[in-house]
Motif scaffolding. Structure first.
Motif, short mmCIF file in Angstrom:
data_model
loop_
_atom_site.label_atom_id
_atom_site.label_comp_id
_atom_site.label_asym_id
_atom_site.label_seq_id
_atom_site.Cartn_x
_atom_site.Cartn_y
_atom_site.Cartn_z
N UNK A 163 -20.25 -0.30 8.20
CA UNK A 163 -20.14 -0.60 6.77
C UNK A 163 -19.80 0.63 5.92
N UNK A 164 -20.36 1.78 6.28
CA UNK A 164 -20.06 3.02 5.55
C UNK A 164 -18.61 3.42 5.77
N UNK A 165 -18.12 3.28 6.99
CA UNK A 165 -16.72 3.61 7.29
C UNK A 165 -15.80 2.70 6.48
N UNK A 166 -16.10 1.42 6.45
CA UNK A 166 -15.26 0.46 5.72
C UNK A 166 -15.28 0.75 4.23
N UNK A 167 -16.46 1.01 3.67
CA UNK A 167 -16.55 1.26 2.23
C UNK A 167 -15.89 2.58 1.84
N UNK A 168 -15.77 3.51 2.77
CA UNK A 168 -15.13 4.80 2.48
C UNK A 168 -13.62 4.77 2.72
N UNK A 169 -13.13 3.73 3.32
CA UNK A 169 -11.73 3.65 3.70
C UNK A 169 -10.82 3.47 2.48
N UNK A 170 -9.83 4.35 2.37
CA UNK A 170 -8.84 4.23 1.29
C UNK A 170 -8.01 2.96 1.47
N UNK A 171 -7.76 2.58 2.72
CA UNK A 171 -6.98 1.37 2.98
C UNK A 171 -7.71 0.14 2.45
N UNK A 172 -9.02 0.08 2.66
CA UNK A 172 -9.81 -1.06 2.18
C UNK A 172 -9.82 -1.08 0.66
N UNK A 173 -9.97 0.08 0.04
CA UNK A 173 -9.97 0.15 -1.42
C UNK A 173 -8.62 -0.32 -1.98
N UNK A 174 -7.54 0.11 -1.36
CA UNK A 174 -6.21 -0.33 -1.80
C UNK A 174 -6.03 -1.83 -1.62
N UNK A 175 -6.53 -2.36 -0.52
CA UNK A 175 -6.42 -3.79 -0.27
C UNK A 175 -7.20 -4.58 -1.31
N UNK A 176 -8.37 -4.09 -1.68
CA UNK A 176 -9.17 -4.77 -2.71
C UNK A 176 -8.43 -4.77 -4.05
N UNK A 177 -7.81 -3.64 -4.41
CA UNK A 177 -7.05 -3.56 -5.66
C UNK A 177 -5.88 -4.54 -5.64
N UNK A 204 -1.33 -12.91 3.90
CA UNK A 204 -1.06 -11.48 3.77
C UNK A 204 -2.35 -10.67 3.84
N UNK A 205 -3.40 -11.17 3.18
CA UNK A 205 -4.68 -10.49 3.17
C UNK A 205 -5.24 -10.38 4.59
N UNK A 206 -5.24 -11.50 5.31
CA UNK A 206 -5.78 -11.49 6.67
C UNK A 206 -4.97 -10.59 7.59
N UNK A 207 -3.65 -10.56 7.41
CA UNK A 207 -2.81 -9.69 8.23
C UNK A 207 -3.14 -8.23 7.96
N UNK A 208 -3.24 -7.87 6.69
CA UNK A 208 -3.56 -6.49 6.33
C UNK A 208 -4.98 -6.11 6.76
N UNK A 209 -5.91 -7.04 6.61
CA UNK A 209 -7.30 -6.78 7.01
C UNK A 209 -7.40 -6.57 8.52
N UNK A 227 -5.61 -7.28 -3.86
CA UNK A 227 -6.13 -8.65 -3.94
C UNK A 227 -6.53 -9.00 -5.38
N UNK A 228 -7.13 -8.05 -6.07
CA UNK A 228 -7.52 -8.30 -7.46
C UNK A 228 -6.30 -8.54 -8.33
N UNK A 229 -5.25 -7.75 -8.12
CA UNK A 229 -4.01 -7.92 -8.88
C UNK A 229 -3.39 -9.28 -8.60
N UNK A 230 -3.40 -9.68 -7.34
CA UNK A 230 -2.84 -11.00 -6.99
C UNK A 230 -3.68 -12.13 -7.55
N UNK A 231 -4.99 -11.94 -7.56
CA UNK A 231 -5.88 -12.96 -8.14
C UNK A 231 -5.64 -13.08 -9.64
N UNK A 232 -5.40 -11.95 -10.29
CA UNK A 232 -5.09 -11.98 -11.72
C UNK A 232 -3.78 -12.72 -11.98
#
Length: 155
Positions: A41-55, A105-110, A57-62
């Motif tokens: 969980x610490x590795x995932x929360x520190x990952x720049x890739x995960x942070x970018x994916x969250x951003x 797309x999300x699942x592929x990137x994840x 996803x938020x943009x697409x949700x908007x």
């Protein structure tokens, strides 16, 4: 008294057999066997890739929210009930297509991020000479924590 002696004898025999079985099971483990632990969980929360994916996803949700708002306004502007239903059906299908594409797309990137993290953990384990790597959450005691090395390698 005789029952107590038999009970003690059986208990002692079970203890000796269990101890011998434990020593036999551990005899295959080499003395230089190294175990590492990773706080995933610490590795995932520190990952720049995960942070970018969250951003992303938020943009697409908007975007989806804006699409739904526009669709509602367009449907509300139509007074003919037949045209209104047709428009609702059109927008519903369009929304569903957009959602499915977004999820795919999300699942592929994840999945790609998960593979990258797994490969990084494997690389760090090989570089450190570890024979076994476990998730930190399942280990009560022991193992060398390589979490920071994995986080550093991911950056």
């Amino acid at each position: 008294m005789n029952k107590k002696v038999k009970f003690l004898t059986v208990g002692f025999a079970a203890f000796v057999i269990g101890f011998a079985a434990n020593n036999f099971a551990m005899s295959d483990v080499p003395a230089n066997y190294k175990v590492a632990v990773v706080d995933i969980p610490q590795v995932v929360s520190s990952s720049a890739q995960v942070k970018n994916l969250k951003k992303e996803q938020q943009a697409k949700a908007d975007e989806l929210v804006k699409f739904v708002e526009k669709a509602r306004k367009d449907v509300a502007a139509v007074s003919d009930e037949t045209k209104k239903k047709d428009l609702e059906t059109k927008y519903t299908k369009e929304l569903q297509t957009k959602r499915e594409k977004m999820e795919k797309e999300y699942l592929t990137k994840l999945s790609a991020i998960d593979d990258n993290i797994s490969k990084t953990v494997e690389t760090q384990a090989k570089e450190g000479g570890y024979n076994l790597v476990l998730a930190k959450g399942v280990v009560l005691h022991g193992g060398e924590d390589i979490t920071q090395a994995v986080i550093k390698a991911l950056k």
